[in-house]
Motif scaffolding. Structure first.
Motif, PDB file in Angstrom:
ATOM      1  N   MET A   1       0.838  -1.200   0.000  1.00 18.35           N
ATOM      2  CA  MET A   1       0.000   0.000   0.000  1.00 18.35           C
ATOM      3  C   MET A   1       0.875   1.254   0.000  1.00 18.35           C
ATOM      4  SD  MET A   1      -2.839   1.153   2.805  1.00 18.35           S
ATOM      5  CE  MET A   1      -3.597   2.773   2.702  1.00 18.35           C
ATOM      6  N   HIS A   2       0.512   2.227  -0.804  1.00 21.24           N
ATOM      7  CA  HIS A   2       1.253   3.474  -0.856  1.00 21.24           C
ATOM      8  C   HIS A   2       1.011   4.280   0.423  1.00 21.24           C
ATOM      9  CE1 HIS A   2       2.427   2.702  -4.893  1.00 21.24           C
ATOM     10  NE2 HIS A   2       1.203   2.761  -5.378  1.00 21.24           N
ATOM     11  N   SER A   3       2.048   4.972   0.864  1.00 22.51           N
ATOM     12  CA  SER A   3       1.943   5.740   2.102  1.00 22.51           C
ATOM     13  C   SER A   3       2.698   7.064   1.950  1.00 22.51           C
ATOM     14  CB  SER A   3       2.522   4.929   3.264  1.00 22.51           C
ATOM     15  OG  SER A   3       2.230   5.537   4.494  1.00 22.51           O
ATOM     16  N   THR A   4       2.105   8.142   2.490  1.00 18.91           N
ATOM     17  CA  THR A   4       2.674   9.480   2.359  1.00 18.91           C
ATOM     18  C   THR A   4       2.869  10.128   3.729  1.00 18.91           C
ATOM     19  OG1 THR A   4       1.545   9.802   0.226  1.00 18.91           O
ATOM     20  CG2 THR A   4       2.337  11.776   1.362  1.00 18.91           C
ATOM     21  N   ALA A   5       4.034  10.704   3.933  1.00 16.97           N
ATOM     22  CA  ALA A   5       4.305  11.497   5.139  1.00 16.97           C
ATOM     23  C   ALA A   5       4.380  12.958   4.723  1.00 16.97           C
ATOM     24  CB  ALA A   5       5.609  11.059   5.800  1.00 16.97           C
ATOM     25  N   ILE A   6       3.793  13.842   5.534  1.00 16.79           N
ATOM     26  CA  ILE A   6       3.773  15.270   5.204  1.00 16.79           C
ATOM     27  C   ILE A   6       4.419  16.038   6.348  1.00 16.79           C
ATOM     28  CG2 ILE A   6       2.316  17.233   4.599  1.00 16.79           C
ATOM     29  CD1 ILE A   6       0.283  15.219   3.501  1.00 16.79           C
ATOM     30  N   LEU A   7       5.488  16.764   6.018  1.00 23.25           N
ATOM     31  CA  LEU A   7       6.297  17.455   7.013  1.00 23.25           C
ATOM     32  C   LEU A   7       6.151  18.968   6.865  1.00 23.25           C
ATOM     33  CD1 LEU A   7       7.525  14.550   6.527  1.00 23.25           C
ATOM     34  CD2 LEU A   7       9.726  15.519   7.135  1.00 23.25           C
ATOM     35  N   PHE A   8       5.938  19.655   7.982  1.00 24.00           N
ATOM     36  CA  PHE A   8       5.777  21.112   7.981  1.00 24.00           C
ATOM     37  C   PHE A   8       6.909  21.776   8.751  1.00 24.00           C
ATOM     38  CE2 PHE A   8       1.512  19.746   7.062  1.00 24.00           C
ATOM     39  CZ  PHE A   8       0.893  20.785   6.386  1.00 24.00           C
ATOM     40  N   ASP A   9       7.620  22.691   8.103  1.00 23.21           N
ATOM     41  CA  ASP A   9       8.532  23.584   8.808  1.00 23.21           C
ATOM     42  C   ASP A   9       7.643  24.642   9.449  1.00 23.21           C
ATOM     43  OD1 ASP A   9      10.161  25.737   9.546  1.00 23.21           O
ATOM     44  OD2 ASP A   9      11.563  25.418   7.902  1.00 23.21           O
ATOM     45  N   GLY A  10       7.447  24.557  10.767  1.00 21.69           N
ATOM     46  CA  GLY A  10       6.462  25.386  11.441  1.00 21.69           C
ATOM     47  C   GLY A  10       6.671  26.882  11.294  1.00 21.69           C
ATOM     48  N   ALA A  11       7.906  27.347  11.472  1.00 24.51           N
ATOM     49  CA  ALA A  11       8.181  28.781  11.375  1.00 24.51           C
ATOM     50  C   ALA A  11       7.854  29.295   9.974  1.00 24.51           C
ATOM     51  CB  ALA A  11       9.639  29.060  11.720  1.00 24.51           C
ATOM     52  N   PHE A  12       8.216  28.521   8.960  1.00 23.81           N
ATOM     53  CA  PHE A  12       7.919  28.912   7.584  1.00 23.81           C
ATOM     54  C   PHE A  12       6.409  28.921   7.352  1.00 23.81           C
ATOM     55  CE2 PHE A  12       6.823  27.495   3.283  1.00 23.81           C
ATOM     56  CZ  PHE A  12       7.354  28.526   2.536  1.00 23.81           C
ATOM     57  N   PHE A  13       5.732  27.866   7.788  1.00 25.86           N
ATOM     58  CA  PHE A  13       4.288  27.764   7.588  1.00 25.86           C
ATOM     59  C   PHE A  13       3.549  28.938   8.222  1.00 25.86           C
ATOM     60  CE2 PHE A  13       0.218  26.579   9.514  1.00 25.86           C
ATOM     61  CZ  PHE A  13      -0.527  26.297   8.374  1.00 25.86           C
ATOM     62  N   ARG A  49      -4.379  10.153  -3.841  1.00 26.31           N
ATOM     63  CA  ARG A  49      -4.199   9.099  -2.852  1.00 26.31           C
ATOM     64  C   ARG A  49      -5.341   9.142  -1.842  1.00 26.31           C
ATOM     65  NH1 ARG A  49       2.022   7.557  -1.394  1.00 26.31           N
ATOM     66  NH2 ARG A  49       2.577   6.996  -3.529  1.00 26.31           N
ATOM     67  N   PRO A  50      -5.791   7.973  -1.372  1.00 24.28           N
ATOM     68  CA  PRO A  50      -6.893   7.954  -0.394  1.00 24.28           C
ATOM     69  C   PRO A  50      -6.442   8.509   0.954  1.00 24.28           C
ATOM     70  CG  PRO A  50      -5.964   5.768  -0.637  1.00 24.28           C
ATOM     71  CD  PRO A  50      -5.320   6.618  -1.700  1.00 24.28           C
ATOM     72  N   ARG A  51      -7.393   8.859   1.781  1.00 23.21           N
ATOM     73  CA  ARG A  51      -7.089   9.432   3.090  1.00 23.21           C
ATOM     74  C   ARG A  51      -6.266   8.479   3.954  1.00 23.21           C
ATOM     75  NH1 ARG A  51     -11.213  13.145   6.531  1.00 23.21           N
ATOM     76  NH2 ARG A  51     -10.007  13.364   8.441  1.00 23.21           N
ATOM     77  N   ASP A  52      -6.529   7.188   3.836  1.00 28.38           N
ATOM     78  CA  ASP A  52      -5.792   6.224   4.662  1.00 28.38           C
ATOM     79  C   ASP A  52      -4.363   6.004   4.167  1.00 28.38           C
ATOM     80  OD1 ASP A  52      -6.303   4.741   2.400  1.00 28.38           O
ATOM     81  OD2 ASP A  52      -7.455   3.175   3.405  1.00 28.38           O
TER      82      ASP A  52
END
Length: 220
Positions: A1-13, A49-52
């Motif tokens: 199953m495909h899987s995605t990680a999403i990373l946020f640089d908080g100060a930039f965001f 991609r699906p939510r899961d």
């Protein structure tokens, strides 16, 4: 199953948040936290991609400054731990911890106990719109910077890649500090996507990513 990680640089965001969603209250921590989660889901939708398929959301930031300083011009004392900015940061971190599949990573805020001239104040001085004898407390800010945040991002990217936990990483950031980690991830077969929230990036950064994708509204 495909899987995605999403990373946020908080100060930039947070800096881009004020420009992208100018109509929203940038001091409403709950709304900001929900926006983080909403952006992650929008990326999955755009990537078909699906939510899961969401492995986890990572948000990198620093705790607020909690010390008292003496203002540079008036000599008055200010307790940064009691400011609105500090209250917002604490509440935001609390709200983020409550979000589904979200990991909050906190670095350190290093400060030298000194003040520095704000960039805008320097521009006014340089353009002759402000004189040196007109400087007030409002023209200065504490001399501080984040530490360990870039290291945290790099370690998480390496872990996700080496352990084959995901096959795709989306990084919400705007500078080039991520390049070594991006190279490693791509070498391990990870599809690496950068979301600069419509901020321009250096042309040579394109060779270190697999795609450029901003899902937030484009600021005018």
């Amino acid at each position: 199953m495909h899987s995605t990680a999403i990373l946020f640089d908080g100060a930039f965001f947070l800096a881009r948040y004020r420009k992208v969603w100018g109509e929203r209250d940038a001091s409403d921590a709950r709304t900001v936290a929900k926006t983080v989660f909403g952006m992650a889901l929008e990326h999955l939708k755009t990537l078909d991609r699906p939510r899961d398929a969401l492995y986890r959301i990572y948000f990198y930031d620093c705790p607020p400054l909690e010390k008292s300083f003496t203002k540079p011009v008036s000599g008055d004392s200010i307790d940064f731990g009691r400011t609105g900015a500090a209250s917002f940061r604490r509440e935001l971190h609390d709200q983020l911890r409550r979000q589904r599949k979200l990991a909050l990573r906190l670095g350190r805020l290093a400060e030298r106990g000194e003040w520095q001239l704000r960039r805008h104040s320097y521009q006014l001085l340089n353009e002759g719109q402000l004189n040196w004898d007109e400087l007030g407390d409002e023209h200065f800010e504490p001399d501080m910077h984040q530490t360990q945040v870039d290291m945290e991002i790099g370690i998480d990217i390496a872990t996700l890649a080496y352990k084959k936990l995901v096959d795709q990483i989306v990084l919400v950031a705007g500078d080039a500090d991520f390049i070594p980690a991006a190279k490693l991830a791509r070498h391990e077969g990870i599809d690496f996507i950068l979301d600069p929230m419509w901020q321009g990036i250096a042309p040579d950064l394109h060779e270190h990513i697999d795609g450029l994708q901003s899902v937030c509204p484009r600021p005018f």
